[in-house]
Enzyme design. Structure first.
Site, PDB file in Angstrom:
ATOM      1  N   HIS A 215      -5.895  -5.839  -2.683  1.00  0.00           N
ATOM      2  CA  HIS A 215      -7.092  -5.844  -1.295  1.00  0.00           C
ATOM      3  C   HIS A 215      -7.172  -7.537  -0.505  1.00  0.00           C
ATOM      4  CE1 HIS A 215      -8.405  -1.670  -1.389  1.00  0.00           C
ATOM      5  NE2 HIS A 215      -7.542  -1.258  -1.306  1.00  0.00           N
TER       6      HIS A 215
ATOM      7  N   ARG B  83       0.723  -1.314   0.607  1.00  0.00           N
ATOM      8  CA  ARG B  83      -0.355  -0.185   0.046  1.00  0.00           C
ATOM      9  C   ARG B  83       0.809   1.466  -0.110  1.00  0.00           C
ATOM     10  NH1 ARG B  83      -3.489   2.552   3.998  1.00  0.00           N
ATOM     11  NH2 ARG B  83      -4.874   3.451   3.506  1.00  0.00           N
TER      12      ARG B  83
ATOM     13  N   ASN C 237      -3.590   8.335   5.375  1.00  0.00           N
ATOM     14  CA  ASN C 237      -2.117   8.053   5.684  1.00  0.00           C
ATOM     15  C   ASN C 237      -2.192   7.862   7.639  1.00  0.00           C
ATOM     16  OD1 ASN C 237      -1.645   7.233   3.001  1.00  0.00           O
ATOM     17  ND2 ASN C 237      -0.371   9.254   2.992  1.00  0.00           N
TER      18      ASN C 237
ATOM     19  N   HIS D  93       0.489   4.176  -1.856  1.00  0.00           N
ATOM     20  CA  HIS D  93       0.497   5.914  -1.503  1.00  0.00           C
ATOM     21  C   HIS D  93       1.763   7.039  -2.013  1.00  0.00           C
ATOM     22  CE1 HIS D  93      -3.026   5.312   1.307  1.00  0.00           C
ATOM     23  NE2 HIS D  93      -3.072   4.378   0.312  1.00  0.00           N
TER      24      HIS D  93
HETATM   25  C1  HEM Z   1      -9.447   0.973  -5.601  1.00  0.00           C
HETATM   26  C2  HEM Z   1      -9.210   2.841  -4.958  1.00  0.00           C
HETATM   27  C3  HEM Z   1      -8.927   2.410  -3.507  1.00  0.00           C
HETATM   28  C4  HEM Z   1      -9.142   2.487  -2.315  1.00  0.00           C
HETATM   29  C5  HEM Z   1     -10.214   3.569  -2.026  1.00  0.00           C
HETATM   30  C6  HEM Z   1      -8.788   2.279  -1.656  1.00  0.00           C
HETATM   31  C7  HEM Z   1      -9.089   2.155   0.177  1.00  0.00           C
HETATM   32  C8  HEM Z   1      -8.635   1.427   1.171  1.00  0.00           C
HETATM   33  C9  HEM Z   1      -8.859   1.832   2.362  1.00  0.00           C
HETATM   34  C10 HEM Z   1      -9.872   2.375   3.420  1.00  0.00           C
HETATM   35  C11 HEM Z   1      -7.885   0.753   3.152  1.00  0.00           C
HETATM   36  C12 HEM Z   1      -7.883   0.939   4.621  1.00  0.00           C
HETATM   37  C13 HEM Z   1      -7.419   2.106   4.921  1.00  0.00           C
HETATM   38  C14 HEM Z   1      -6.854   1.901   7.125  1.00  0.00           C
HETATM   39  O1  HEM Z   1      -8.318   1.034   7.515  1.00  0.00           O
HETATM   40  O2  HEM Z   1      -6.767   2.816   7.571  1.00  0.00           O
HETATM   41  C15 HEM Z   1      -7.302   0.243   2.136  1.00  0.00           C
HETATM   42  C16 HEM Z   1      -5.698  -0.561   2.713  1.00  0.00           C
HETATM   43  C17 HEM Z   1      -4.903  -0.875   1.908  1.00  0.00           C
HETATM   44  N1  HEM Z   1      -4.947  -0.819  -0.063  1.00  0.00           N
HETATM   45 FE1  HEM Z   1      -5.796   0.468  -0.669  1.00  0.00          FE
HETATM   46  N2  HEM Z   1      -7.621   0.837  -1.640  1.00  0.00           N
HETATM   47  C18 HEM Z   1      -7.688   1.462  -3.153  1.00  0.00           C
HETATM   48  C19 HEM Z   1      -6.812   1.091  -3.927  1.00  0.00           C
HETATM   49  C20 HEM Z   1      -5.723   0.120  -3.885  1.00  0.00           C
HETATM   50  C21 HEM Z   1      -4.565  -0.480  -4.594  1.00  0.00           C
HETATM   51  C22 HEM Z   1      -3.536  -0.120  -5.374  1.00  0.00           C
HETATM   52  C23 HEM Z   1      -3.196  -1.168  -3.283  1.00  0.00           C
HETATM   53  C24 HEM Z   1      -2.271  -1.148  -3.651  1.00  0.00           C
HETATM   54  C25 HEM Z   1      -1.801  -1.919  -5.198  1.00  0.00           C
HETATM   55  C26 HEM Z   1      -4.076  -0.729  -2.172  1.00  0.00           C
HETATM   56  C27 HEM Z   1      -3.341  -1.515  -1.253  1.00  0.00           C
HETATM   57  C28 HEM Z   1      -4.443  -2.194  -0.318  1.00  0.00           C
HETATM   58  C29 HEM Z   1      -3.439  -2.663   1.477  1.00  0.00           C
HETATM   59  C30 HEM Z   1      -2.284  -4.030   0.963  1.00  0.00           C
HETATM   60  C31 HEM Z   1      -4.023  -2.523   2.196  1.00  0.00           C
HETATM   61  C32 HEM Z   1      -3.691  -3.126   3.635  1.00  0.00           C
HETATM   62  C33 HEM Z   1      -3.049  -2.352   4.283  1.00  0.00           C
HETATM   63  C34 HEM Z   1      -2.426  -2.589   5.592  1.00  0.00           C
HETATM   64  O3  HEM Z   1      -3.007  -3.393   5.809  1.00  0.00           O
HETATM   65  O4  HEM Z   1      -1.421  -2.156   6.467  1.00  0.00           O
HETATM   66  N3  HEM Z   1      -5.295  -0.513  -2.362  1.00  0.00           N
HETATM   67  N4  HEM Z   1      -7.291   1.086   1.219  1.00  0.00           N
END
Ligand code: HEM
Ligand SMILES: *[C@@H]1O[C@H](CO)[C@@H](O)[C@H](O)[C@H]1NC(C)=O
Ligand SMILES: *[C@@H]1O[C@H](CO)[C@@H](O)[C@H](O)[C@H]1NC(C)=O
Ligand SMILES: *[C@@H]1O[C@H](CO)[C@@H](O)[C@H](O)[C@H]1NC(C)=O
Length: 330
Positions: A197, A66, A98, A70
């Site tokens: 995800h 992630r 973030n 970002h």
């Molecule tokens: C398509 C639009 C996207 C939205 C709206 C989105 C939104 C989110 C949100 C709301 C979370 C949880 C954050 C939290 O709880 O504080 C999250 C987690 C995460 N996102 Fe996304 N995301 C998107 C795209 C992506 C992309 C493109 C990637 C990587 C290529 C990604 C990788 C991740 C990962 C791996 C997590 C888990 C992080 C952790 O457990 O530390 N996301 N995302």
């Protein structure tokens, strides 16, 4: 927590597998062999650093992946997300997407410290982050992709830009697609990269609106499977105190980088509204069905989209710098 990452026997072997690319030496302005002479052990150091971090904290793979996303969506892939606040700018760590959410900064800083000992002032922080994200996916069972190298670190960061450019889970698909398009990524990239995800966690406040009173209907989101919903309601009770509790983005295989994310969407088990929304558009839904059925198609397309992600707005040649520490400019 049940999933065992990798049998212990495989671990020593991991360090023997090179990700050398048979085909061209360069991707765009980048070069697969960029540090071959100046820092030959780079990929081993990064791989070991991610492996050690993962052994301590299984979630770190998701967090590193992630972090690359970002970084790249805000002023391009320039290590801006890693910078702390200065007198001149408010950094991205504090931006809404973030704050209390982005993780893995210490892992990158530790790897950087190792790399500095082996080859001082040679390797950029953004290249280390790019390699670390690839290793994180590989060590979680995903297919690795070739990483061209030679990106340089930027001098600045922007809290406002991070707030504006990163997608929110409450936005409709069209808005998210527009943010991807602003970075040269298309609708397919949205679907493919959302497959990230398949690992990691989200805080309750990012999806709690789906559980109780969805958009003023007085009812939960009908596009959320009812048994997953009951589980989520106990993780995220309808009180503010639960906002930062965590639920897995892929409840079926939390730490496994696979195509289960898409199977979940087909089964109304996407966690975020923006995840499940991929089923609400005929073009994206068709892709979701494909990836849910063909894991190797997902692996191949994810690799290709990660290469695209890693090439957004890069600094090369004499632009930017090689930071000494990833949290501050030299
Ligand atoms: C398509 C639009 C996207 C939205 C709206 C989105 C939104 C989110 C949100 C709301 C979370 C949880 C954050 C939290 O709880 O504080 C999250 C987690 C995460 N996102 Fe996304 N995301 C998107 C795209 C992506 C992309 C493109 C990637 C990587 C290529 C990604 C990788 C991740 C990962 C791996 C997590 C888990 C992080 C952790 O457990 O530390 N996301 N995302
Ligand atoms: C390369 O890095 C790994 C991981 O840090 C380390 O174990 C190994 O000793 C290094 N090899 C050389 C030749 O420096
Ligand atoms: C291990 O992971 C935890 C987070 O789960 C972190 O707070 C801690 O600093 C890590 N320890 C090491 C040695 O990396
Ligand atoms: C979607 O984008 C439009 C146009 O930029 C904007 O007015 C609207 O507030 C956005 N919707 C959400 C939920 O962010």
């Amino acid at each position: 927590m049940g999933f065992k990452l990798f049998p212990n026997l495989i671990i020593p072997l991991l360090f023997l597998i090179p990700f050398s690319s048979p085909k061209p030496r360069a991707y765009g302005q980048l070069d697969y062999n960029f540090y071959d002479r100046s820092c030959p052990n780079l990929s081993m150091i990064v791989r070991y650093g991610v492996w050690a971090a993962l052994r301590n904290d299984t979630r770190i793979a998701a967090s590193l992946l992630r972090l690359q996303f970002h970084d790249c969506f805000v002023n391009g892939c320039d290590g801006s997300v890693l910078l702390d606040n200065t007198e001149n700018f408010m950094g991205e760590k504090n931006a809404l997407p973030n704050r209390n959410s982005a993780r893995g900064f210490e892992v990158i800083e530790n790897i950087k410290a190792y790399v500095e000992r082996a080859c001082p002032l040679i390797v950029s922080c953004v290249d280390i982050l790019t390699l670390a994200a690839r290793e994180a996916v590989f060590l979680s069972g995903g297919t690795p992709w070739p990483v061209g190298l030679g990106r340089r670190d930027g001098f600045t960061a922007s809290e406002n830009a991070a707030n504006e450019k990163l997608p929110s889970p409450f936005e409709p698909l069209g808005n998210i697609t527009a943010k991807f398009a602003a970075n040269g990524l298309d609708l397919k990239d949205v679907v493919v990269l959302s497959g990230a995800h398949t690992i990691g966690y989200a805080q309750c406040f990012t999806f709690k609106n789906r559980l109780f009173d969805f958009k003023g209907t007085g009812k939960p989101d009908p596009l959320l499977d009812s048994s997953l919903r009951s589980n989520l309601q106990s993780t995220c009770p309808n009180v503010d105190g639960s906002n930062s509790n965590l639920a897995p983005l892929d409840s079926q295989t939390v730490y496994r980088f696979d195509n289960t994310y898409y199977k979940n969407l087909v089964n109304k088990m996407g966690l975020l509204e923006s995840d499940q929304a991929l089923m609400g558009n005929p073009r994206t839904a068709a892709m979701v069905y494909d990836y849910s059925m063909y894991p190797s198609l997902f692996s191949k397309d994810f690799a290709a989209s990660m290469v695209k992600l890693g090439n957004i707005g890069i600094l090369t040649g004499k632009d930017g710098e090689i930071r000494k520490k990833c949290g501050s400019v030299n």
